[in-house]
Design a protein around this motif. Structure first.
Motif, PDB file in Angstrom:
ATOM      1  N   LEU A 115       0.826  -1.202   0.000  1.00 54.02           N
ATOM      2  CA  LEU A 115       0.000   0.000   0.000  1.00 54.02           C
ATOM      3  C   LEU A 115       0.863   1.256   0.000  1.00 54.02           C
ATOM      4  O   LEU A 115       0.631   2.183  -0.794  1.00 54.02           O
ATOM      5  CB  LEU A 115      -0.917   0.002   1.228  1.00 54.02           C
ATOM      6  CG  LEU A 115      -2.129  -0.926   1.169  1.00 54.02           C
ATOM      7  CD1 LEU A 115      -2.725  -1.098   2.563  1.00 54.02           C
ATOM      8  CD2 LEU A 115      -3.189  -0.383   0.216  1.00 54.02           C
ATOM      9  N   SER A 116       1.854   1.298   0.870  1.00 55.27           N
ATOM     10  CA  SER A 116       2.641   2.528   1.021  1.00 55.27           C
ATOM     11  C   SER A 116       3.450   2.835  -0.231  1.00 55.27           C
ATOM     12  O   SER A 116       3.639   3.997  -0.589  1.00 55.27           O
ATOM     13  CB  SER A 116       3.571   2.417   2.228  1.00 55.27           C
ATOM     14  OG  SER A 116       4.596   1.468   1.991  1.00 55.27           O
ATOM     15  N   ARG A 118       2.614   1.716  -3.268  1.00 58.52           N
ATOM     16  CA  ARG A 118       1.685   1.670  -4.402  1.00 58.52           C
ATOM     17  C   ARG A 118       2.101   0.614  -5.445  1.00 58.52           C
ATOM     18  O   ARG A 118       2.094   0.851  -6.656  1.00 58.52           O
ATOM     19  CB  ARG A 118       1.564   3.047  -5.042  1.00 58.52           C
ATOM     20  CG  ARG A 118       1.169   4.125  -4.031  1.00 58.52           C
ATOM     21  CD  ARG A 118       0.938   5.472  -4.661  1.00 58.52           C
ATOM     22  NE  ARG A 118       0.679   6.504  -3.657  1.00 58.52           N
ATOM     23  CZ  ARG A 118      -0.508   6.755  -3.111  1.00 58.52           C
ATOM     24  NH1 ARG A 118      -1.558   6.046  -3.470  1.00 58.52           N
ATOM     25  NH2 ARG A 118      -0.651   7.712  -2.212  1.00 58.52           N
ATOM     26  N   MET A 225      -3.338   4.528   7.874  1.00 59.29           N
ATOM     27  CA  MET A 225      -3.361   3.220   7.221  1.00 59.29           C
ATOM     28  C   MET A 225      -3.985   2.225   8.182  1.00 59.29           C
ATOM     29  O   MET A 225      -3.575   2.111   9.335  1.00 59.29           O
ATOM     30  CB  MET A 225      -1.946   2.750   6.849  1.00 59.29           C
ATOM     31  CG  MET A 225      -1.915   1.332   6.243  1.00 59.29           C
ATOM     32  SD  MET A 225      -0.239   0.734   5.870  1.00 59.29           S
ATOM     33  CE  MET A 225       0.143   1.715   4.433  1.00 59.29           C
ATOM     34  N   TYR A 251      -5.266   4.490   3.538  1.00 65.74           N
ATOM     35  CA  TYR A 251      -4.882   3.193   2.984  1.00 65.74           C
ATOM     36  C   TYR A 251      -5.622   2.110   3.773  1.00 65.74           C
ATOM     37  O   TYR A 251      -5.720   2.184   5.001  1.00 65.74           O
ATOM     38  CB  TYR A 251      -3.375   2.932   3.133  1.00 65.74           C
ATOM     39  CG  TYR A 251      -2.472   4.051   2.669  1.00 65.74           C
ATOM     40  CD1 TYR A 251      -1.864   4.011   1.418  1.00 65.74           C
ATOM     41  CD2 TYR A 251      -2.185   5.143   3.511  1.00 65.74           C
ATOM     42  CE1 TYR A 251      -1.013   5.016   0.997  1.00 65.74           C
ATOM     43  CE2 TYR A 251      -1.333   6.155   3.103  1.00 65.74           C
ATOM     44  CZ  TYR A 251      -0.757   6.096   1.838  1.00 65.74           C
ATOM     45  OH  TYR A 251       0.089   7.093   1.429  1.00 65.74           O
ATOM     46  N   HIS A 284     -11.169   1.334  -5.144  1.00 63.47           N
ATOM     47  CA  HIS A 284     -10.219   2.365  -4.731  1.00 63.47           C
ATOM     48  C   HIS A 284      -8.784   1.866  -4.877  1.00 63.47           C
ATOM     49  O   HIS A 284      -8.464   0.755  -4.432  1.00 63.47           O
ATOM     50  CB  HIS A 284     -10.466   2.772  -3.273  1.00 63.47           C
ATOM     51  CG  HIS A 284     -11.768   3.488  -3.066  1.00 63.47           C
ATOM     52  ND1 HIS A 284     -11.883   4.860  -3.144  1.00 63.47           N
ATOM     53  CD2 HIS A 284     -13.010   3.024  -2.800  1.00 63.47           C
ATOM     54  CE1 HIS A 284     -13.139   5.217  -2.930  1.00 63.47           C
ATOM     55  NE2 HIS A 284     -13.842   4.115  -2.713  1.00 63.47           N
ATOM     56  N   ASN A 286      -6.228   2.741  -3.300  1.00 69.77           N
ATOM     57  CA  ASN A 286      -5.538   2.677  -2.002  1.00 69.77           C
ATOM     58  C   ASN A 286      -6.131   1.601  -1.098  1.00 69.77           C
ATOM     59  O   ASN A 286      -5.986   1.650   0.129  1.00 69.77           O
ATOM     60  CB  ASN A 286      -5.582   4.034  -1.308  1.00 69.77           C
ATOM     61  CG  ASN A 286      -6.990   4.592  -1.172  1.00 69.77           C
ATOM     62  OD1 ASN A 286      -7.914   4.159  -1.874  1.00 69.77           O
ATOM     63  ND2 ASN A 286      -7.168   5.558  -0.277  1.00 69.77           N
TER      64      ASN A 286
END
Length: 342
Positions: A115-116, A118, A225, A251, A284, A286
């Motif tokens: 996630l961080s 991408r 997150m 996130y 989404h 994220n």
């Protein structure tokens, strides 16, 4: 002993055979346990199940009517079993109290890193030979505050990985763990307010159901997150979706989903209608959702099967399964106690 095991995937068979060594006559069923499939337990002594099997009171009673006296679940969680109903019918229960907590911890951190940085977006772009860097800016975990809700074996293993990344780790648990391993104990409100990353590792109970909701999300940092590799019911998914839309949650990484029963562990590619809430959530960029696979490593699968066979062995010997006993009313006072080291 004759046993029927439900929700068996092809990849589990080798691990079970290695653990069993032909000690028990185990019938492997790919179907999940339900009121309809309970009939497969006819003539058996015990049943082995998994997290998304239906072990509600009606199913428990049907199993009891067929003479089933023991249910072993291939999971830590037992929220899918009506323990009171089982107790009333004299059915003993066992779980796998611990197995490779590192497997869950590593998957949790994998979600966080994906996630961080991408990674899903980058991969999708790369498949189209689009190698520009737009939309791919991430952040360092070093120096960030990670809040863990639940400090059992998995929570502590997750803390160790995040500390290895240079994070400050804080934690909340209703039961103070024996070992803190550098984790700062805080209240739940303090954790929600201070954390850049919040990771859930609590069991699903009436007290923890929807512990993440509109009210608790409002107490979090903007752009937080949120990770869940424990139980889907810990998060009110509708609330999480609203927070994603509003940017309050920046996130979201899920390996579990509160409506996953009948959905996860199966291929629904060609379903005419797909789960609407999950569809809107996964739209989404994220958000990452994996299909309850955090446990899915060679090491964890073998440990799960080893413990499950141990539970069958001990019950056959009329011995308590020790730490694996999941009975509503502990059987430790009824039979010789044997402590299981997972």
């Amino acid at each position: 002993m004759k046993v029927v095991a439900y929700s068996i995937k092809a990849f589990e068979k080798e691990f079970l055979a290695k653990s069993n060594q032909k000690k028990h006559d185990i019938t492997l069923i790919s179907n999940p346990l339900s009121i309809e499939t309970a009939a497969y337990a006819q003539g058996k002594d015990a049943v082995v199940i998994f997290t998304n099997d239906d072990a509600s009171a009606p199913v428990i009673n049907k199993l009891a009517d067929m003479g089933i006296k023991f249910i072993a679940t291939r999971s830590v969680g037992t929220d899918h079993i009506d323990k009171v109903a089982a107790g009333k019918r004299g059915i003993k229960l066992a779980n796998v109290p611990i197995y490779s907590p590192q497997a869950i911890a590593e998957h949790t951190v994998a979600l966080a890193l994906a996630l961080s940085r991408r990674l899903i977006t980058a991969h999708q772009h790369g498949l189209n030979f689009d190698f520009k860097l737009d939309e791919l800016i991430g952040f360092n975990f070093y120096g960030k505050t990670v809040g863990l809700i639940g400090l059992g074996h998995i929570g502590l293993a997750t803390a160790a990985v995040f500390k290895g990344l240079g994070c400050r780790v804080i934690g909340y648990d209703v039961h103070k763990p024996d070992r803190l391993q550098g984790i700062e104990l805080v209240t739940l409100d303090e954790l929600l307010a201070q954390s850049d990353v919040i990771s859930l590792h609590a069991p699903l109970t009436p007290d923890t159901f929807h512990i993440i909701n509109n009210e608790s999300i409002a107490k979090m940092k903007q752009g937080v997150m949120l990770l869940n590799t424990s139980r889907g019911g810990l998060i009110d998914t509708e609330s999480a979706l609203l927070a994603i839309n509003a940017g309050q949650i920046g996130y979201l990484g899920l390996d579990v989903y509160e409506n996953e029963k009948g959905l996860f562990f199966q291929d629904h590619t060609h379903d005419a209608q797909k789960d609407d809430l999950l569809t809107r959530l996964m739209a989404h960029p994220n958000v990452i959702v994996t299909p309850h696979q955090a446990f899915l490593t060679n090491e964890a699968l073998q440990q799960i099967c080893d413990q499950t066979i141990k539970n069958l062995d001990l019950w056959q010997q009329n011995k308590c399964t020790g730490n694996a006993c999941a009975c509503a009313n502990s059987c430790r006072t009824e039979v010789v106690p044997v402590k299981i080291i997972a």
